[in-house]
Design a protein around this motif. Structure first.
Motif, short mmCIF file in Angstrom:
data_model
loop_
_atom_site.label_atom_id
_atom_site.label_comp_id
_atom_site.label_asym_id
_atom_site.label_seq_id
_atom_site.Cartn_x
_atom_site.Cartn_y
_atom_site.Cartn_z
N ASP A 150 23.33 -102.79 14.18
CA ASP A 150 23.67 -103.35 13.00
C ASP A 150 22.27 -103.07 12.21
O ASP A 150 22.03 -102.95 11.00
CB ASP A 150 23.75 -104.91 13.13
N LEU A 154 22.11 -100.91 8.68
CA LEU A 154 21.71 -101.72 7.56
C LEU A 154 21.65 -100.89 6.41
O LEU A 154 21.97 -100.98 5.14
CB LEU A 154 20.83 -102.74 7.63
N LYS A 157 24.31 -98.83 4.86
CA LYS A 157 24.87 -99.88 3.97
C LYS A 157 24.08 -99.82 2.68
O LYS A 157 24.84 -99.74 1.42
CB LYS A 157 25.06 -101.30 4.16
N GLN A 158 22.98 -99.90 2.61
CA GLN A 158 22.03 -99.91 1.46
C GLN A 158 22.09 -98.59 0.48
O GLN A 158 22.00 -98.68 -0.65
CB GLN A 158 20.42 -100.06 1.67
N ASN A 160 24.91 -97.01 0.62
CA ASN A 160 26.49 -96.84 0.08
C ASN A 160 26.61 -95.30 0.54
O ASN A 160 27.65 -94.78 -0.06
CB ASN A 160 26.31 -96.90 -1.49
N TYR A 179 29.68 -104.18 6.99
CA TYR A 179 29.08 -103.53 6.17
C TYR A 179 29.66 -102.85 5.14
O TYR A 179 29.35 -102.49 4.29
CB TYR A 179 27.88 -102.50 7.06
N PHE A 181 31.18 -99.76 5.09
CA PHE A 181 31.28 -98.15 5.02
C PHE A 181 32.02 -97.83 5.93
O PHE A 181 32.10 -98.50 7.26
CB PHE A 181 29.98 -97.41 4.89
#
Length: 302
Positions: A150, A154, A157-158, A160, A179, A181
């Motif tokens: 995680d 992360l 995720k930021q 994208n 998240y 994706f």
């Protein structure tokens, strides 16, 4: 240095000794003059990437199923392109993007010491190359070793990211699903990865699930698996796969309308449909012929 040792049991004449010594010196000198030190050079290697795929072509590839893409490559005679064992972490996950690759190697103290530290690590270098049109492909050492969890992901995720694919495992499954994706892995695991492997190289050719992946290749994933479409032949693969999907839709519609064994029309080989076959006659009613399709005998363009 060249060392020459001569044992003389009997030298009867000084002149003979001098003449023999002269010959030896000339021989040694000739040997030295022909000696060449090895020329240092770097290891031979080919280019990492096999070509470029536009966003437009990437979108078209992503509109097709992984089955159609595998079939397209198979028809062309290319080897298996499915990353076996890499499955969607959640049923809703689908991905398409250009490959950004990361190679892990087995843990060793000297490798851990020499690997760029902290934020300079190859894995974070790979992360920063990712965006909506990229898929991070992580070549693990073992199936059950974690490539991340995680906190590391992360950042993905930021960014994208378009997706994550690995032949290893991931942990913190619930958080990764949250998240949002797409993630494809061999499995999930609770154990950490650094005890077993270290990230070592970003954006080189890697082997994932037995399949070669070059940076820039198209990566397409759905519930059936993950397929690698080589950048060099991506346009051709799309042409074949798209044509196949169009024909399969027509066959399904016909079998739905007139139920019966599919053997009359299916299976078929792209580039090998006979002009007088029942399938060719069916396709003709839909406006598909050798004039506008590469699926028939004599019309293959690969």
């Amino acid at each position: 240095n060249i060392c020459i040792r001569v044992n003389y049991h009997t030298v009867t004449r000084t002149s003979s000794y001098i003449m023999f010594s002269s010959v030896l010196r000339r021989t040694a000198t000739a040997g030295i003059s022909t000696f060449r030190a090895p020329v240092a050079r770097s290891m031979a290697t080919g280019p990492q990437s096999g070509g470029e795929i536009s966003d437009e072509l990437l979108g078209r590839l992503g509109s097709l199923s992984t089955q159609a893409l595998v079939d397209g490559l198979w028809v062309m005679g290319w080897p298996n392109a499915q990353i076996d064992g890499s499955r969607a972490l959640h049923p809703s996950h689908k991905c398409v993007g250009r490959a950004v690759t990361l190679q892990f190697v087995p843990a060793r103290p000297d490798i851990a010491q020499d690997k760029p530290p902290a934020g300079e690590s190859p894995e974070y270098e790979a992360f920063e190359k990712c965006g909506p049109n990229e898929v991070l492909v992580m070549a693990s050492v073992g199936k059950w070793d974690s490539v991340g969890g995680d906190i590391k992901f992360l950042r993905l995720k930021q960014l994208n990211i378009g997706g994550l694919v690995t032949d290893g495992s991931v942990r913190d499954t619930d958080e990764i699903i949250d998240y949002g994706f797409p993630c494809f892995s061999y499995s999930t695991t609770a154990r950490q990865g650094p005890a077993y492997m270290q990230p070592w190289k970003c954006n080189d050719v890697v082997t994932v699930g037995g399949i070669a992946v070059r940076p820039g290749d198209a990566i397409v994933g759905d519930r059936d698996g993950v397929v690698v479409v080589p950048a060099k032949v991506a346009e051709t693969v799309y042409s074949i796969a798209h044509g196949r999907e169009e024909i399969e839709v027509i066959i399904k519609e016909e079998l739905t309308k007139n139920p019966g064994p599919p053997g009359k029309f299916y299976p078929f080989m792209s580039g090998k449909i006979k002009h007088d076959s029942p399938l060719a006659k069916l396709l003709a009613t839909k406006g598909i012929s050798p004039k506008n399709s590469n699926q028939f005998e004599g019309s293959a363009d690969w």
